[in-house]
Write a protein that holds these residues in place. Sequence first.
Motif, PDB file in Angstrom:
ATOM      1  N   LYS A  11     -20.011  10.887   3.713  1.00 60.27           N
ATOM      2  CA  LYS A  11     -20.101  12.285   3.277  1.00 60.27           C
ATOM      3  C   LYS A  11     -19.225  13.192   4.129  1.00 60.27           C
ATOM      4  O   LYS A  11     -19.307  13.166   5.359  1.00 60.27           O
ATOM      5  N   ASN A  12     -18.372  13.972   3.484  1.00 60.50           N
ATOM      6  CA  ASN A  12     -17.489  14.948   4.139  1.00 60.50           C
ATOM      7  C   ASN A  12     -16.525  14.326   5.145  1.00 60.50           C
ATOM      8  O   ASN A  12     -16.016  15.010   6.022  1.00 60.50           O
ATOM      9  N   LYS A  13     -16.305  13.022   5.013  1.00 57.86           N
ATOM     10  CA  LYS A  13     -15.340  12.378   5.904  1.00 57.86           C
ATOM     11  C   LYS A  13     -14.103  11.994   5.090  1.00 57.86           C
ATOM     12  O   LYS A  13     -14.222  11.623   3.912  1.00 57.86           O
ATOM     13  N   PRO A  14     -12.926  12.036   5.709  1.00 56.62           N
ATOM     14  CA  PRO A  14     -11.702  11.765   4.948  1.00 56.62           C
ATOM     15  C   PRO A  14     -11.492  10.271   4.660  1.00 56.62           C
ATOM     16  O   PRO A  14     -11.677   9.438   5.553  1.00 56.62           O
ATOM     17  N   ALA A  73      -9.247   9.780   9.509  1.00 62.62           N
ATOM     18  CA  ALA A  73      -9.737   9.000   8.366  1.00 62.62           C
ATOM     19  C   ALA A  73     -10.746   7.936   8.805  1.00 62.62           C
ATOM     20  O   ALA A  73     -10.654   7.383   9.898  1.00 62.62           O
ATOM     21  N   VAL A  74     -11.756   7.707   7.924  1.00 63.44           N
ATOM     22  CA  VAL A  74     -12.738   6.668   8.247  1.00 63.44           C
ATOM     23  C   VAL A  74     -12.451   5.375   7.488  1.00 63.44           C
ATOM     24  O   VAL A  74     -12.875   4.303   7.900  1.00 63.44           O
ATOM     25  N   LEU A  75     -11.753   5.491   6.358  1.00 63.98           N
ATOM     26  CA  LEU A  75     -11.428   4.307   5.553  1.00 63.98           C
ATOM     27  C   LEU A  75     -10.106   4.549   4.837  1.00 63.98           C
ATOM     28  O   LEU A  75      -9.703   5.703   4.661  1.00 63.98           O
ATOM     29  N   ALA A  76      -9.469   3.459   4.428  1.00 65.70           N
ATOM     30  CA  ALA A  76      -8.255   3.612   3.627  1.00 65.70           C
ATOM     31  C   ALA A  76      -8.209   2.531   2.547  1.00 65.70           C
ATOM     32  O   ALA A  76      -8.698   1.409   2.749  1.00 65.70           O
ATOM     33  N   TYR A  77      -7.678   2.926   1.384  1.00 61.67           N
ATOM     34  CA  TYR A  77      -7.470   1.979   0.292  1.00 61.67           C
ATOM     35  C   TYR A  77      -6.010   2.037  -0.099  1.00 61.67           C
ATOM     36  O   TYR A  77      -5.461   3.126  -0.287  1.00 61.67           O
ATOM     37  N   SER A  78      -5.402   0.871  -0.266  1.00 53.63           N
ATOM     38  CA  SER A  78      -4.067   0.854  -0.844  1.00 53.63           C
ATOM     39  C   SER A  78      -4.156   0.160  -2.192  1.00 53.63           C
ATOM     40  O   SER A  78      -4.628  -0.975  -2.288  1.00 53.63           O
ATOM     41  N   THR A  79      -3.714   0.856  -3.234  1.00 52.22           N
ATOM     42  CA  THR A  79      -3.742   0.236  -4.566  1.00 52.22           C
ATOM     43  C   THR A  79      -2.320   0.083  -5.089  1.00 52.22           C
ATOM     44  O   THR A  79      -2.111  -0.209  -6.256  1.00 52.22           O
ATOM     45  N   SER A  80      -1.356   0.293  -4.218  1.00 51.25           N
ATOM     46  CA  SER A  80       0.047   0.201  -4.627  1.00 51.25           C
ATOM     47  C   SER A  80       0.447  -1.262  -4.834  1.00 51.25           C
ATOM     48  O   SER A  80      -0.147  -2.174  -4.254  1.00 51.25           O
ATOM     49  N   GLU A  81       1.456  -1.466  -5.710  1.00 50.68           N
ATOM     50  CA  GLU A  81       1.951  -2.837  -5.900  1.00 50.68           C
ATOM     51  C   GLU A  81       3.276  -3.027  -5.170  1.00 50.68           C
ATOM     52  O   GLU A  81       3.848  -4.120  -5.176  1.00 50.68           O
ATOM     53  N   ASP A  82       3.757  -1.983  -4.567  1.00 49.09           N
ATOM     54  CA  ASP A  82       5.051  -1.999  -3.886  1.00 49.09           C
ATOM     55  C   ASP A  82       4.899  -2.586  -2.476  1.00 49.09           C
ATOM     56  O   ASP A  82       4.182  -2.019  -1.634  1.00 49.09           O
ATOM     57  N   GLU A  83       5.563  -3.726  -2.241  1.00 48.31           N
ATOM     58  CA  GLU A  83       5.400  -4.446  -0.966  1.00 48.31           C
ATOM     59  C   GLU A  83       5.689  -3.551   0.246  1.00 48.31           C
ATOM     60  O   GLU A  83       4.960  -3.576   1.249  1.00 48.31           O
ATOM     61  N   ALA A  84       6.762  -2.761   0.128  1.00 44.44           N
ATOM     62  CA  ALA A  84       7.155  -1.919   1.263  1.00 44.44           C
ATOM     63  C   ALA A  84       6.072  -0.876   1.553  1.00 44.44           C
ATOM     64  O   ALA A  84       5.717  -0.632   2.721  1.00 44.44           O
ATOM     65  N   VAL A  85       5.515  -0.300   0.474  1.00 40.72           N
ATOM     66  CA  VAL A  85       4.449   0.707   0.644  1.00 40.72           C
ATOM     67  C   VAL A  85       3.234   0.051   1.305  1.00 40.72           C
ATOM     68  O   VAL A  85       2.652   0.577   2.252  1.00 40.72           O
ATOM     69  N   ILE A  86       2.868  -1.116   0.768  1.00 35.28           N
ATOM     70  CA  ILE A  86       1.693  -1.821   1.297  1.00 35.28           C
ATOM     71  C   ILE A  86       1.861  -2.062   2.802  1.00 35.28           C
ATOM     72  O   ILE A  86       0.968  -1.778   3.601  1.00 35.28           O
ATOM     73  N   GLU A  87       3.031  -2.550   3.167  1.00 33.79           N
ATOM     74  CA  GLU A  87       3.281  -2.875   4.574  1.00 33.79           C
ATOM     75  C   GLU A  87       3.175  -1.622   5.459  1.00 33.79           C
ATOM     76  O   GLU A  87       2.543  -1.633   6.521  1.00 33.79           O
TER      77      GLU A  87
END
Length: 481
Positions: A11-14, A73-87
């Motif tokens: 709650k209220n956390k980035p 930030a407390v958590l992060a999600y990557s949903t990108s399919e771009d290898e460079a972005v993911i890395e």
Amino acid sequence: MDHLPIFFDVKNKPIIIVGGETLGARRTDMALRAGANVLLFADELSDEFDKLKLDEKFEHATEPLSAEHFKDAVLAYSTSEDEAVIEHVHGLARAASVPINVADNPALCDFITPSILDRAPLVVGISTAGTSPILGRMIKARLETMLPAAYGQFADFLGRYRTEVMDRIKDGALRRRFWEQVMDGAVFDHVLKGHEKDAVEEMNLELAAYAEGTPRHGAGEVYLVGAGPGDPDLLTFRALRLMQRADIVLYDRLVGDGILNLVRRDAERVYVGKLPKEHSVPQEEISEWLVKHARDGKRVLRLKGGDPFIFGRGGEEIEKLADEGIRFQVVPGVTAASGCASYAGIPLTHREHAQACIFVTGHGKDGRFDLDWETLVQPSQTVCIYMGLTHLPELLGEFIRRGADPDLPAAAVFKGTRSDQHVVAGALSDLAKKVAATELAGPAMIIIGTVVSLRDKLNWYRPEKRERTIAKTHSKETIRP
Ligand code: SAH
């Protein structure tokens, strides 16, 4: 266990989410529902964000993602399919020690996202540790059917009483029994039906009794439950729940084994249909039994074929219960006309054929019927006759005598919705003869009206297909017009 299952307060956390497509939207939706502040990185957002981006906790960042963003930030999600972005994202998260989930890349995931069954505040998370998300989703679908949507309200309701119950019922064992009784009894039923006031009243009574150390175990009740026409798949969730709760079940002829097997194993079973001497237990006697067993503190299940309030004498049975002050509830079931019609591919109404549908009983005395024939013999309607098999020739003859077209399509659906369902179709003039030629036994539903002619086109249901296959090998059993 491969992972530590926890429910994390965000709650209220980035939370940082990368990707503006479907998966990014799903992660965003979940994070917002849990009250997080979402910072979403993507050049563009798909339509799926249209509603999400209106949320004040949602922020669309178009600047490049940098270490700075990960500071709080407390958590992060990557949903990108771009290898460079993911890395890039993964590197930043690791450097900042922010746990990250990278879609479709278990090796880069610090945590996984379970399949969620959301009945907030009740939440079930299912994980297969990444071995088979589909299996997780299947299990979730099963749970969906077991946990009605109102379970969330129930959890809320219970939460409101938690402290008070702790205070008032000091004994731990007694307190547990109290909760069990609440969760598996009338309070639960009231909440599920949305009857908040009744639930509160019942809860207070129960609580007062337990607080004084005198639980009301004596309070039995009756469940008048419609079991549908035969196929156990047609039971309602509520019917099944009460069947699982009963101490004793009184059932009649129309309730088949497939359904009876779903009643709680330990429940006592009493047959009140036709006895060996071919006498049904009189109605008054059944009502008296219901009262007696409920008085003994039992949860009495009165299981009836179809719907209890449609030619099921349900009204008479509960009248007695109401007179005697016994608590009861009635659960509707799929009535035979509706079940038979669906499984036989005959729509009961149809814009071009029937604007009305009438349910009548064909139970006659000495071949005479107490029916309003003027109403029955009308165009553009369907007539469903219950208990019409015994006097079928007289009944159909009477339709014709009263002016109905002898060619009007009519069908008899035997053992509707069961695996051995048979349909005999014809017209008013010849259906009785066709039925007599088959030697099929009831129960049977008679359906009269031009909707019957649609059957040829619409008989795509499984039992019907099976029936056609059977008809090929035993052609005398099913006679089609
Ligand atoms: N309460 C029940 C009806 C009880 S009267 C209901 O709502 O369905 C009993 C009559 O129902 C039978 O004579 C028969 O006409 C019809 N019936 C019940 N089950 C049936 C079935 N599986 N197939 C065809 N007719 C059925």
